[in-house]
Design a protein around this motif. Structure first.
Motif, PDB file in Angstrom:
ATOM      1  N   VAL A   1      -1.790  -3.704   3.302  1.00 51.24           N
ATOM      2  CA  VAL A   1      -1.639  -2.967   4.656  1.00 51.24           C
ATOM      3  C   VAL A   1      -2.378  -4.009   5.451  1.00 51.24           C
ATOM      4  O   VAL A   1      -3.578  -3.868   5.346  1.00 51.24           O
ATOM      5  CB  VAL A   1      -1.855  -1.838   4.670  1.00 51.24           C
ATOM      6  CG1 VAL A   1      -1.560  -1.494   6.317  1.00 51.24           C
ATOM      7  CG2 VAL A   1      -1.191  -0.890   3.861  1.00 51.24           C
TER       8      VAL A   1
ATOM      9  N   PRO B   1       0.015   7.562  -1.733  1.00 51.21           N
ATOM     10  CA  PRO B   1      -1.150   6.824  -2.237  1.00 51.21           C
ATOM     11  C   PRO B   1      -2.410   7.625  -2.863  1.00 51.21           C
ATOM     12  O   PRO B   1      -2.520   9.000  -2.386  1.00 51.21           O
ATOM     13  CB  PRO B   1      -1.568   6.523  -0.896  1.00 51.21           C
ATOM     14  CG  PRO B   1      -1.114   7.373   0.237  1.00 51.21           C
ATOM     15  CD  PRO B   1       0.228   8.156  -0.287  1.00 51.21           C
TER      16      PRO B   1
ATOM     17  N   HIS C   1      -0.059  -1.710  -2.694  1.00 47.78           N
ATOM     18  CA  HIS C   1       0.443  -1.998  -1.354  1.00 47.78           C
ATOM     19  C   HIS C   1      -0.446  -2.414  -0.378  1.00 47.78           C
ATOM     20  O   HIS C   1      -1.378  -1.624   0.192  1.00 47.78           O
ATOM     21  CB  HIS C   1       1.118  -0.630  -0.595  1.00 47.78           C
ATOM     22  CG  HIS C   1       1.860  -0.672   0.520  1.00 47.78           C
ATOM     23  ND1 HIS C   1       3.192  -1.494   0.629  1.00 47.78           N
ATOM     24  CD2 HIS C   1       1.797  -0.266   1.945  1.00 47.78           C
ATOM     25  CE1 HIS C   1       3.690  -1.500   2.004  1.00 47.78           C
ATOM     26  NE2 HIS C   1       2.663  -0.496   2.444  1.00 47.78           N
TER      27      HIS C   1
ATOM     28  N   HIS D   1      -0.078  12.744   3.512  1.00 49.82           N
ATOM     29  CA  HIS D   1       0.838  12.217   3.218  1.00 49.82           C
ATOM     30  C   HIS D   1       1.439  13.082   1.794  1.00 49.82           C
ATOM     31  O   HIS D   1       2.716  13.351   1.810  1.00 49.82           O
ATOM     32  CB  HIS D   1       0.707  10.877   2.578  1.00 49.82           C
ATOM     33  CG  HIS D   1       1.934   9.868   2.009  1.00 49.82           C
ATOM     34  ND1 HIS D   1       2.471   9.119   2.753  1.00 49.82           N
ATOM     35  CD2 HIS D   1       2.455  10.198   1.012  1.00 49.82           C
ATOM     36  CE1 HIS D   1       3.509   8.422   2.283  1.00 49.82           C
ATOM     37  NE2 HIS D   1       3.677   9.108   1.260  1.00 49.82           N
TER      38      HIS D   1
ATOM     39  N   SER E   1      -4.554  10.547   3.004  1.00 49.86           N
ATOM     40  CA  SER E   1      -3.587  10.504   1.646  1.00 49.86           C
ATOM     41  C   SER E   1      -3.156  11.661   1.197  1.00 49.86           C
ATOM     42  O   SER E   1      -1.919  11.947   0.763  1.00 49.86           O
ATOM     43  CB  SER E   1      -4.193   9.557   0.504  1.00 49.86           C
ATOM     44  OG  SER E   1      -4.589   8.390   0.940  1.00 49.86           O
TER      45      SER E   1
ATOM     46  N   TRP F   1      -0.670   3.478  -5.222  1.00 52.75           N
ATOM     47  CA  TRP F   1       0.069   4.402  -4.888  1.00 52.75           C
ATOM     48  C   TRP F   1       0.858   4.941  -6.397  1.00 52.75           C
ATOM     49  O   TRP F   1       1.087   4.223  -7.240  1.00 52.75           O
ATOM     50  CB  TRP F   1       1.273   4.359  -4.163  1.00 52.75           C
ATOM     51  CG  TRP F   1       0.887   3.917  -2.593  1.00 52.75           C
ATOM     52  CD1 TRP F   1       0.009   2.813  -2.150  1.00 52.75           C
ATOM     53  CD2 TRP F   1       1.639   4.439  -1.446  1.00 52.75           C
ATOM     54  NE1 TRP F   1       0.277   3.043  -0.767  1.00 52.75           N
ATOM     55  CE2 TRP F   1       1.100   4.066  -0.441  1.00 52.75           C
ATOM     56  CE3 TRP F   1       2.409   5.501  -1.335  1.00 52.75           C
ATOM     57  CZ2 TRP F   1       1.393   4.368   1.003  1.00 52.75           C
ATOM     58  CZ3 TRP F   1       2.774   5.786   0.035  1.00 52.75           C
ATOM     59  CH2 TRP F   1       2.425   5.153   1.075  1.00 52.75           C
TER      60      TRP F   1
ATOM     61  N   PHE G   1       5.560   4.639   3.387  1.00 52.52           N
ATOM     62  CA  PHE G   1       4.246   4.329   4.222  1.00 52.52           C
ATOM     63  C   PHE G   1       4.506   4.440   5.627  1.00 52.52           C
ATOM     64  O   PHE G   1       3.961   4.785   6.325  1.00 52.52           O
ATOM     65  CB  PHE G   1       3.918   2.769   3.935  1.00 52.52           C
ATOM     66  CG  PHE G   1       2.485   2.451   4.784  1.00 52.52           C
ATOM     67  CD1 PHE G   1       1.283   2.796   4.226  1.00 52.52           C
ATOM     68  CD2 PHE G   1       2.502   2.054   5.861  1.00 52.52           C
ATOM     69  CE1 PHE G   1       0.121   2.495   5.027  1.00 52.52           C
ATOM     70  CE2 PHE G   1       1.632   1.672   6.901  1.00 52.52           C
ATOM     71  CZ  PHE G   1       0.242   1.832   6.326  1.00 52.52           C
TER      72      PHE G   1
ATOM     73  N   HIS H   1       2.190  -4.953   4.369  1.00 51.70           N
ATOM     74  CA  HIS H   1       2.791  -4.133   5.458  1.00 51.70           C
ATOM     75  C   HIS H   1       1.989  -4.209   6.720  1.00 51.70           C
ATOM     76  O   HIS H   1       0.553  -4.345   6.551  1.00 51.70           O
ATOM     77  CB  HIS H   1       2.648  -2.806   5.181  1.00 51.70           C
ATOM     78  CG  HIS H   1       3.790  -1.844   5.835  1.00 51.70           C
ATOM     79  ND1 HIS H   1       4.900  -1.758   5.061  1.00 51.70           N
ATOM     80  CD2 HIS H   1       3.925  -1.599   6.948  1.00 51.70           C
ATOM     81  CE1 HIS H   1       5.698  -0.699   5.889  1.00 51.70           C
ATOM     82  NE2 HIS H   1       4.975  -0.817   6.867  1.00 51.70           N
TER      83      HIS H   1
ATOM     84  N   SER I   1       2.906   7.779   5.956  1.00 53.81           N
ATOM     85  CA  SER I   1       1.502   7.647   5.962  1.00 53.81           C
ATOM     86  C   SER I   1       1.343   7.348   7.616  1.00 53.81           C
ATOM     87  O   SER I   1       0.228   7.853   8.014  1.00 53.81           O
ATOM     88  CB  SER I   1       1.466   6.286   5.243  1.00 53.81           C
ATOM     89  OG  SER I   1       1.152   6.586   3.968  1.00 53.81           O
ATOM     90  N   THR I   2       2.097   6.636   8.301  1.00 53.35           N
ATOM     91  CA  THR I   2       1.620   6.188   9.683  1.00 53.35           C
ATOM     92  C   THR I   2       1.676   7.771  10.560  1.00 53.35           C
ATOM     93  O   THR I   2       0.898   7.432  11.580  1.00 53.35           O
ATOM     94  CB  THR I   2       2.453   5.131  10.196  1.00 53.35           C
ATOM     95  OG1 THR I   2       4.015   5.412  10.157  1.00 53.35           O
ATOM     96  CG2 THR I   2       2.243   3.825   9.560  1.00 53.35           C
TER      97      THR I   2
END
Length: 386
Positions: free
Chosen positions: A106, A148, A104, A368, A365, A139, A337, A2, A341-342
């Motif tokens: 990133v 996550p 995942h 999230h 996390s 995750w 994500f 990602h 997440s962002t």
């Protein structure tokens, strides 16, 4: 892999849900002031506008004095993040009812070189070098939502000299870890926190040797579903049934030979939430230099001869449809994500502290998790066809 660029919009988290989460995940912290600052920081991640810097978080939940206090709490405090992640993992076990661990990767573009772990890396997806951090998340994932629970920050060889140059200490074990070592270590740790029967690990590390992936997870007793390139070499375990001599060949070529075995499988698109159908076939294989039998799974979206995606798994007794739905959880995680997440600042830490990065990422996390579980799509039991 990602690639992170921008944020999305938010929704308001009920105080009751946030309070429940904070009480559970901060219980391992022995000091009341640390538990209080943890909740303050978590609330800031959920409510501060723009980039979730410590300054913006402090402005949202406190005053100028709060900025210095929160900076110390994240970057140079002594509290350990692993027990908090373990408590978060147990919270998600009960709340999310996940089906698998999903790895995942990133890539986090950064300006300058001051942030921990930043280096110049070639990103195949973009075709050029990016000044960035490289992180790997594990995750807890189901078809409806994911969150996550554990992270590794990849540190290249250039960071070996950082302590000598005055950089905060870095753990030797994190230096020069491969992507497989990052993912496997984080997954094993997450499973130890959750306890119970080992959950499948779903991963897509195209640059890793498939045989190394199989060996690593077999040694830990954790089943896996690993995406592989169509060019990966495999040998069929029943060559006579295929009219073949049993020699190694590319995975996509072998799957093309068994395409008459394809059957339709329904799965849920994580982006639109609608039903999708793919054609799936599988064949037992072995990898070069190994004797263990694995299952090669292929997916077609139409009647064409070549598979669009390939996976290897050691779960040969699991129905093909269930395997495909496990493999598709990578899409669920990628969507969550991007959309959650962002938004809660997962990639916003800019400090030089290795521990600070992990503490911030741990609390992001948790942010999230509470946002995902209160966003109107709390998972419900669903019938799973064979």
């Amino acid at each position: 892999m990602h690639l992170v660029w921008e944020e999305q919009s938010s929704h308001r988290v009920p105080d009751s849900a946030l309070g429940e989460l904070c009480a559970e995940i901060f219980a391992p912290l022995s000091r009341s002031d640390q538990r209080r600052k943890g909740e303050m920081y978590l609330r800031g991640l959920l409510s501060a506008g723009g980039r979730k810097s410590i300054r913006n978080i402090a402005a949202c939940v406190g005053d100028r004095a709060a900025e210095q206090s929160l900076h110390h709490f994240i970057s140079s405090s002594t509290w350990e993040w692993e027990p908090v992640r373990a408590a978060l993992s147990r919270y998600l076990e009960r709340s999310l009812r996940p089906r698998a661990w999903v790895a995942h990767p990133v890539i986090i573009p950064k300006a300058g070189r001051h942030s921990v772990g930043v280096g110049r890396r070639f990103v195949p997806r973009l075709g050029h070098v990016v000044n960035s951090q490289e992180a790997y998340g594990i995750w807890a994932a189901g078809e409806e939502t994911s969150s996550p629970v554990n992270w590794r920050l990849a540190l290249c060889d250039d960071w070996r000299d950082m302590p000598r140059l005055g950089h905060p200490r870095l753990p030797e074990s994190s230096l020069a870890e491969t992507s497989l070592e990052c993912v496997a270590g984080a997954a094993f740790e997450a499973q130890s926190w959750a306890g119970g029967r080992a959950r499948p690990v779903v991963l897509d590390l195209p640059d890793s040797d498939p045989a190394a992936v199989a060996r690593r997870f077999a040694a830990a007793g954790m089943p896996f579903v690993a995406g592989v390139r169509g060019s990966a070499r495999v040998a069929p375990m029943a060559p006579a049934l295929l009219g073949h001599d049993g020699q190694e060949m590319p995975a996509h070529q072998l799957l093309r030979m068994v395409r008459t075995l394809r059957r339709p499988v329904a799965w849920t698109d994580p982006v639109g939430g609608g039903p999708r159908t793919s054609l799936v076939a599988a064949v037992p294989v072995r990898l070069p230099g190994t004797h263990r039998t694995l299952l090669l799974l292929g997916e077609w979206s139409g009647p064409g001869g070549w598979p669009e995606q390939c996976w290897l798994t050691d779960m040969a007794d699991v129905p093909w449809g269930a395997l495909l739905r496990l493999a598709k959880l990578t899409g669920r995680v990628a969507t969550d994500f991007s959309e959650i997440s962002t938004e809660v600042g997962m990639v916003d830490f800019e400090g030089r502290s290795f521990g600070g990065w992990h503490r911030h990422t741990t609390l992001a996390s948790a942010a999230h998790a509470v946002q995902a579980l209160t966003a109107g799509h709390r998972p419900q039991p669903v019938a799973r066809p064979a």
